[in-house]
Each structure stands twice: as structure tokens, then as C-alpha cells.
Design a protein around this motif. Structure first.
Motif, PDB file in Angstrom:
ATOM      1  N   TYR A 129       0.833  -1.196   0.000  1.00 15.47           N
ATOM      2  CA  TYR A 129       0.000   0.000   0.000  1.00 15.47           C
ATOM      3  C   TYR A 129       0.873   1.253   0.000  1.00 15.47           C
ATOM      4  O   TYR A 129       0.637   2.180  -0.786  1.00 15.47           O
ATOM      5  CB  TYR A 129      -0.936  -0.008   1.220  1.00 15.47           C
ATOM      6  N   GLN A 130       1.869   1.289   0.863  1.00 16.48           N
ATOM      7  CA  GLN A 130       2.756   2.457   0.944  1.00 16.48           C
ATOM      8  C   GLN A 130       3.522   2.661  -0.361  1.00 16.48           C
ATOM      9  O   GLN A 130       3.686   3.788  -0.829  1.00 16.48           O
ATOM     10  CB  GLN A 130       3.711   2.328   2.129  1.00 16.48           C
ATOM     11  N   ARG A 131       3.992   1.558  -0.965  1.00 12.77           N
ATOM     12  CA  ARG A 131       4.735   1.676  -2.227  1.00 12.77           C
ATOM     13  C   ARG A 131       3.818   2.193  -3.336  1.00 12.77           C
ATOM     14  O   ARG A 131       4.179   3.105  -4.086  1.00 12.77           O
ATOM     15  CB  ARG A 131       5.344   0.330  -2.607  1.00 12.77           C
ATOM     16  N   GLU A 132       2.622   1.622  -3.455  1.00 10.80           N
ATOM     17  CA  GLU A 132       1.688   2.051  -4.492  1.00 10.80           C
ATOM     18  C   GLU A 132       1.201   3.480  -4.258  1.00 10.80           C
ATOM     19  O   GLU A 132       0.985   4.234  -5.211  1.00 10.80           O
ATOM     20  CB  GLU A 132       0.506   1.086  -4.579  1.00 10.80           C
ATOM     21  N   LYS A 133       1.060   3.856  -2.995  1.00 11.67           N
ATOM     22  CA  LYS A 133       0.645   5.224  -2.672  1.00 11.67           C
ATOM     23  C   LYS A 133       1.707   6.225  -3.127  1.00 11.67           C
ATOM     24  O   LYS A 133       1.383   7.285  -3.673  1.00 11.67           O
ATOM     25  CB  LYS A 133       0.400   5.351  -1.174  1.00 11.67           C
ATOM     26  N   LYS A 134       2.968   5.900  -2.900  1.00 11.95           N
ATOM     27  CA  LYS A 134       4.059   6.780  -3.334  1.00 11.95           C
ATOM     28  C   LYS A 134       4.061   6.925  -4.857  1.00 11.95           C
ATOM     29  O   LYS A 134       4.235   8.021  -5.392  1.00 11.95           O
ATOM     30  CB  LYS A 134       5.400   6.234  -2.821  1.00 11.95           C
ATOM     31  N   GLN A 135       3.844   5.810  -5.558  1.00 10.86           N
ATOM     32  CA  GLN A 135       3.773   5.852  -7.020  1.00 10.86           C
ATOM     33  C   GLN A 135       2.578   6.690  -7.489  1.00 10.86           C
ATOM     34  O   GLN A 135       2.691   7.469  -8.440  1.00 10.86           O
ATOM     35  CB  GLN A 135       3.680   4.434  -7.590  1.00 10.86           C
ATOM     36  N   ALA A 136       1.444   6.534  -6.810  1.00 14.26           N
ATOM     37  CA  ALA A 136       0.249   7.310  -7.155  1.00 14.26           C
ATOM     38  C   ALA A 136       0.475   8.794  -6.893  1.00 14.26           C
ATOM     39  O   ALA A 136       0.009   9.650  -7.648  1.00 14.26           O
ATOM     40  CB  ALA A 136      -0.955   6.804  -6.363  1.00 14.26           C
ATOM     41  N   GLN A 137       1.223   9.118  -5.835  1.00 14.47           N
ATOM     42  CA  GLN A 137       1.523  10.516  -5.517  1.00 14.47           C
ATOM     43  C   GLN A 137       2.398  11.129  -6.611  1.00 14.47           C
ATOM     44  O   GLN A 137       2.167  12.266  -7.034  1.00 14.47           O
ATOM     45  CB  GLN A 137       2.204  10.618  -4.170  1.00 14.47           C
ATOM     46  N   LEU A 138       3.370  10.388  -7.082  1.00 14.63           N
ATOM     47  CA  LEU A 138       4.218  10.876  -8.178  1.00 14.63           C
ATOM     48  C   LEU A 138       3.392  11.084  -9.446  1.00 14.63           C
ATOM     49  O   LEU A 138       3.553  12.087 -10.142  1.00 14.63           O
ATOM     50  CB  LEU A 138       5.368   9.913  -8.433  1.00 14.63           C
ATOM     51  N   ALA A 139       2.503  10.132  -9.739  1.00 17.23           N
ATOM     52  CA  ALA A 139       1.634  10.260 -10.910  1.00 17.23           C
ATOM     53  C   ALA A 139       0.722  11.474 -10.771  1.00 17.23           C
ATOM     54  O   ALA A 139       0.502  12.212 -11.738  1.00 17.23           O
ATOM     55  CB  ALA A 139       0.809   8.988 -11.098  1.00 17.23           C
ATOM     56  N   ALA A 140       0.205  11.711  -9.571  1.00 13.45           N
ATOM     57  CA  ALA A 140      -0.656  12.879  -9.338  1.00 13.45           C
ATOM     58  C   ALA A 140       0.131  14.170  -9.529  1.00 13.45           C
ATOM     59  O   ALA A 140      -0.387  15.147 -10.073  1.00 13.45           O
ATOM     60  CB  ALA A 140      -1.253  12.826  -7.935  1.00 13.45           C
ATOM     61  N   GLY A 141       1.388  14.197  -9.094  1.00  8.79           N
ATOM     62  CA  GLY A 141       2.236  15.371  -9.296  1.00  8.79           C
ATOM     63  C   GLY A 141       2.444  15.669 -10.770  1.00  8.79           C
ATOM     64  O   GLY A 141       2.374  16.825 -11.200  1.00  8.79           O
ATOM     65  N   LYS A 142       2.657  14.617 -11.553  1.00  2.00           N
ATOM     66  CA  LYS A 142       2.826  14.792 -13.005  1.00  2.00           C
ATOM     67  C   LYS A 142       1.520  15.263 -13.644  1.00  2.00           C
ATOM     68  O   LYS A 142       1.525  16.117 -14.528  1.00  2.00           O
ATOM     69  CB  LYS A 142       3.288  13.482 -13.641  1.00  2.00           C
ATOM     70  N   GLU A 143       0.415  14.706 -13.189  1.00  2.00           N
ATOM     71  CA  GLU A 143      -0.895  15.099 -13.706  1.00  2.00           C
ATOM     72  C   GLU A 143      -1.193  16.565 -13.362  1.00  2.00           C
ATOM     73  O   GLU A 143      -1.689  17.328 -14.191  1.00  2.00           O
ATOM     74  CB  GLU A 143      -1.951  14.173 -13.099  1.00  2.00           C
ATOM     75  N   ALA A 144      -0.859  16.969 -12.153  1.00  2.00           N
ATOM     76  CA  ALA A 144      -1.099  18.347 -11.703  1.00  2.00           C
ATOM     77  C   ALA A 144      -0.254  19.347 -12.477  1.00  2.00           C
ATOM     78  O   ALA A 144      -0.655  20.496 -12.665  1.00  2.00           O
ATOM     79  CB  ALA A 144      -0.817  18.465 -10.211  1.00  2.00           C
ATOM     80  N   ARG A 145       0.894  18.904 -12.921  1.00  2.00           N
ATOM     81  CA  ARG A 145       1.789  19.797 -13.684  1.00  2.00           C
ATOM     82  C   ARG A 145       1.114  20.336 -14.944  1.00  2.00           C
ATOM     83  O   ARG A 145       1.436  21.432 -15.403  1.00  2.00           O
ATOM     84  CB  ARG A 145       3.075  19.052 -14.042  1.00  2.00           C
ATOM     85  N   GLU A 146       0.178  19.561 -15.468  1.00  2.00           N
ATOM     86  CA  GLU A 146      -0.561  19.979 -16.668  1.00  2.00           C
ATOM     87  C   GLU A 146      -1.659  20.983 -16.344  1.00  2.00           C
ATOM     88  O   GLU A 146      -2.255  21.554 -17.249  1.00  2.00           O
ATOM     89  CB  GLU A 146      -1.167  18.755 -17.359  1.00  2.00           C
ATOM     90  N   ARG A 147      -1.951  21.202 -15.050  1.00  2.00           N
ATOM     91  CA  ARG A 147      -3.084  22.037 -14.663  1.00  2.00           C
ATOM     92  C   ARG A 147      -2.729  23.207 -13.749  1.00  2.00           C
ATOM     93  O   ARG A 147      -3.575  24.023 -13.448  1.00  2.00           O
ATOM     94  CB  ARG A 147      -4.122  21.173 -13.966  1.00  2.00           C
ATOM     95  N   PHE A 148      -1.500  23.259 -13.287  1.00  2.00           N
ATOM     96  CA  PHE A 148      -1.075  24.301 -12.349  1.00  2.00           C
ATOM     97  C   PHE A 148       0.213  24.952 -12.815  1.00  2.00           C
ATOM     98  O   PHE A 148       1.030  24.329 -13.482  1.00  2.00           O
ATOM     99  CB  PHE A 148      -0.865  23.721 -10.935  1.00  2.00           C
ATOM    100  N   SER A 149       0.379  26.203 -12.425  1.00  2.00           N
ATOM    101  CA  SER A 149       1.596  26.958 -12.722  1.00  2.00           C
ATOM    102  C   SER A 149       2.043  27.695 -11.472  1.00  2.00           C
ATOM    103  O   SER A 149       1.233  28.012 -10.603  1.00  2.00           O
ATOM    104  CB  SER A 149       1.351  27.969 -13.846  1.00  2.00           C
ATOM    105  N   LEU A 150       3.312  27.989 -11.420  1.00  2.00           N
ATOM    106  CA  LEU A 150       3.875  28.771 -10.327  1.00  2.00           C
ATOM    107  C   LEU A 150       4.015  30.204 -10.818  1.00  2.00           C
ATOM    108  O   LEU A 150       4.676  30.470 -11.820  1.00  2.00           O
ATOM    109  CB  LEU A 150       5.241  28.203  -9.934  1.00  2.00           C
ATOM    110  N   CYS A 151       3.369  31.123 -10.123  1.00  3.38           N
ATOM    111  CA  CYS A 151       3.459  32.531 -10.509  1.00  3.38           C
ATOM    112  C   CYS A 151       4.881  33.019 -10.229  1.00  3.38           C
ATOM    113  O   CYS A 151       5.372  32.881  -9.108  1.00  3.38           O
ATOM    114  CB  CYS A 151       2.443  33.361  -9.731  1.00  3.38           C
TER     115      CYS A 151
END
Length: 117
Positions: free
Chosen positions: A58-80
Motif C-alpha cells: 500500500y505504501q509503495r503504491e501510494k508513493k507511485q500514485a503521488q508521483l503520478a498525481a504530481g505529473k498530472e497536476a503539472r498539466e493544470r497548475f503553474s507557479l506565478c
């Protein structure tokens, strides 16, 4: 940028699936990542050692899912670049001089179009 996004992710995961959220620092709207099911969600641990194995998985898959979410968020968020806040594409403007969040653009009297109208 992915590390910055990952550090802003809020964990919305359950024992059945992994999901993360980020809040736009301008409009306050939440964005939720795609839900990823835990591979052993439907299986029960029959004994303590199996539970320990499932917890590690669970912890390993959660870490992988968190990385995937970070990549997904990169397409929707910007740093001012002005205020250094993380903003959604609706609040991030493409301006003539420099792209920035809508609040900084308003304060500086800059005009632009949102990345996503």
C-alpha cells in the motif's frame, strides 16, 4: 516543479484507492487527481504477516500514485513568477510581458488570457 507540486498535494486516499488534491492559491478551488485503485483492495489479509506485506505494498503504491498525481497536476497548475503561489490554469494568465497569476496581473495592470478560459 513536480517536487513543488508533490509537496502541495493533500492526501485524499482511502484503503481502496489513491487520490490527491491541490488547492489553487488564488481562487481556492480544489483539483483532484485521477483515482488509482489499490491492487490488493479487494483482498483481506488472513494473518499478521500478510497484513504487513499488504501495508508495505500500500505504501509503495501510494508513493507511485503521488508521483503520478504530481505529473498530472503539472498539466493544470503553474507557479506565478511574481508571488510564487501555485495557481490553476484558470487563474494563470498569458500576458505580453510575463505570464503570471490573475491577482498579480491586476495589481500590475497587466492584461492577458487565462491558460484555460
Amino acid at each position: 516543479m513536480i517536487n513543488l507540486l508533490s509537496s502541495h498535494l493533500e492526501d485524499c486516499s482511502t484503503s481502496q484507492y489513491f487520490c490527491f488534491a491541490i488547492r489553487c492559491e488564488v481562487c481556492g478551488e480544489f483539483w483532484y487527481s485521477s483515482s488509482i485503485p489499490f491492487s490488493k483492495a479487494a483482498q483481506e489479509a488472513d494473518y499478521a504477516e500478510k497484513k504487513e506485506l499488504y501495508d508495505a505494498l500500500y505504501q509503495r503504491e501510494k508513493k507511485q500514485a503521488q508521483l503520478a498525481a504530481g505529473k498530472e497536476a503539472r498539466e493544470r497548475f503553474s507557479l506565478c513568477p511574481i508571488c510564487r503561489r501555485l495557481v490553476c490554469d484558470s487563474c494563470f494568465l498569458i500576458c505580453d510581458e510575463m505570464d503570471m497569476c490573475s491577482e498579480c496581473a491586476e495589481r500590475m495592470k497587466e492584461y492577458g488570457e487565462p491558460v484555460v478560459p
